[in-house]
Design an enzyme around this catalytic site. Structure first.
Site, PDB file in Angstrom:
ATOM      1  N   THR A 132       0.839  -1.202   0.000  1.00 46.26           N
ATOM      2  CA  THR A 132       0.000   0.000   0.000  1.00 46.26           C
ATOM      3  C   THR A 132       0.873   1.250   0.000  1.00 46.26           C
ATOM      4  OG1 THR A 132      -1.675  -1.235   1.198  1.00 46.26           O
ATOM      5  CG2 THR A 132      -1.854   1.174   1.276  1.00 46.26           C
ATOM      6  N   CYS A 177      26.250   5.560   7.451  1.00 46.62           N
ATOM      7  CA  CYS A 177      25.978   4.139   7.663  1.00 46.62           C
ATOM      8  C   CYS A 177      27.233   3.374   8.047  1.00 46.62           C
ATOM      9  CB  CYS A 177      25.341   3.528   6.429  1.00 46.62           C
ATOM     10  SG  CYS A 177      26.163   3.992   4.941  1.00 46.62           S
TER      11      CYS A 177
END
Ligand code: PLP
Length: 369
Positions: free
Chosen positions: A235, A317
């Protein structure tokens, strides 16, 4: 607080926050629903697509293709790379890339390599004309070329439109993927597939996009309910999509402003001893990477943090791990141990740069004493 870590992530702008809140209230319907509430979400998604397609090229001409919404550029990169090798299996087994890619490309290519592909990774330090070196590496067996538009650690940039044009001229069958996370809204872009991320341009985390040129197809990574033309099931997060539109629409970063800040920073750093500049001429002006020799990155970071000045040692990261990318720029291990990455936003001021440099100077005096 002085926030100078915008290559890691940016603060969502007021326009984005407003749009997300409004969508939460008024556009919460499922875009797959057939009723009116669902239709409002479809309209929100369509509006964002239009804005993104116009913005991504960095020129007056909109991108000629589709845009998929993803959870961020890590997903966009995985979708692009796996999507292409799975779709165009028979057009060759060579992949051309670089030694400076973000792990979401680098590690994905390693997996793909383990599946029998030959991956060639070129380093900027090995050529004066890096784009030409990438073009030269493409042959009739090259199914994919994946290169980043702007490196997240140093700001090194490539001429993406030239790369795309010339690769296509050499082998029209080679699919060109550009990880444009750090280049989006900053430099002109083109490609068969282009990955971008919302949180680098003052939108929220959890939203990204993959642009797919007309005529190019991919095998989807996520299968399920068939949303987004079955290319990315799940969705659609319409609230985040609305925020992305508002952030792109309101983006205020300007090359002139960033260049002024970079010039000021470099002028101040030039007055200090034993500083190595790792962001040279072929770099965007909003990312400046330098090494303060004799002061390890973590020491400098924490010292700056005492004054509420936030920078980074490399990529966010890597979390303090040694950079695998800096050697590909010819930066020595010793210099890589003491890098500082400063990245600006439209809100960064010259005064911020002065305060940063004052504190760097004091830290150097204390540590090198
Ligand atoms: N590619 C580059 C060049 C990046 O700088 C980043 C994030 O730092 C990513 C990909 C991953 O983006 P995301 O955090 O949206 O997954």
């Amino acid at each position: 607080m002085i926030y100078l870590d915008n290559a890691a992530t940016t603060k969502p702008c007021a326009e984005c926050v407003k749009a997300v809140n409004e969508a939460v209230e008024n556009s919460f319907g499922n875009a797959s629903s057939l009723h009116k509430i669902g239709t409002i979400s479809i309209q929100t998604i369509a509006k964002t697509k239009k804005t993104l397609l116009s913005a991504v090229t960095g020129t007056k001409k909109p991108f000629d293709g589709e845009v998929l919404f993803t959870s961020g550029a890590t997903e966009s990169n995985n979708t692009a790379l796996w999507g292409i090798v799975n779709r165009y299996k028979h057009s060759g087994n060579k992949i051309v890339s670089t030694a400076i890619e973000h792990p979401s490309v680098a590690k994905t290519l390693t997996r793909i390599e383990e599946n029998g592909y030959e991956v060639v990774r070129l380093a900027p330090k090995d050529s004066d004309d890096f784009v030409q070196a990438l073009i030269d590496a493409v042959d009739e067996n090259t199914v994919l070329l994946s290169a980043m538009a702007v490196n997240n650690e140093t700001g090194f940039k490539i001429d993406v439109p030239r790369l795309y044009r010339e690769v296509k001229r050499k082998n029209p069958k080679t699919i060109v993927h550009i990880d444009a996370v750090q280049g989006f809204l900053k430099i002109p872009l083109d490609g068969d597939l282009i990955s971008v991320s919302g949180h680098k341009v003052h939108s929220t985390k959890g939203i990204g996009a993959l642009f797919i040129k007309k005529g190019v197809s991919i095998i989807p990574l996520l299968t399920g309910g068939g949303q987004q033309n079955s290319l990315r099931s799940g969705t659609e997060p319409v609230e985040l999509i609305a925020g992305f539109e508002a952030a792109v629409h309101a983006y205020k970063g300007s090359e002139e402003h960033f260049s002024n800040l970079k010039t000021r920073l470099l002028q101040r750093l030039a007055k200090l001893k034993d500083i190595g500049i790792n962001s040279g001429v072929n770099c965007v002006p909003n990312i400046v990477n330098f090494s303060v020799r004799g002061v390890r990155s973590e020491i400098m970071l924490h010292s700056l943090e005492e004054e509420e000045i936030y920078v980074s040692s490399g990529s966010a990261c890597s979390k303090g791990k040694k950079s695998e990318v800096l050697p590909a720029f010819g930066i020595s291990d010793k210099d890589a141990d003491c890098t500082v990455r400063v990245s600006f936003s439209a809100e960064t001021t010259e005064n911020d740069i002065d305060l940063l440099c004052d504190k760097i100077e004091k830290t150097i005096e204390r540590i090198r004493r």
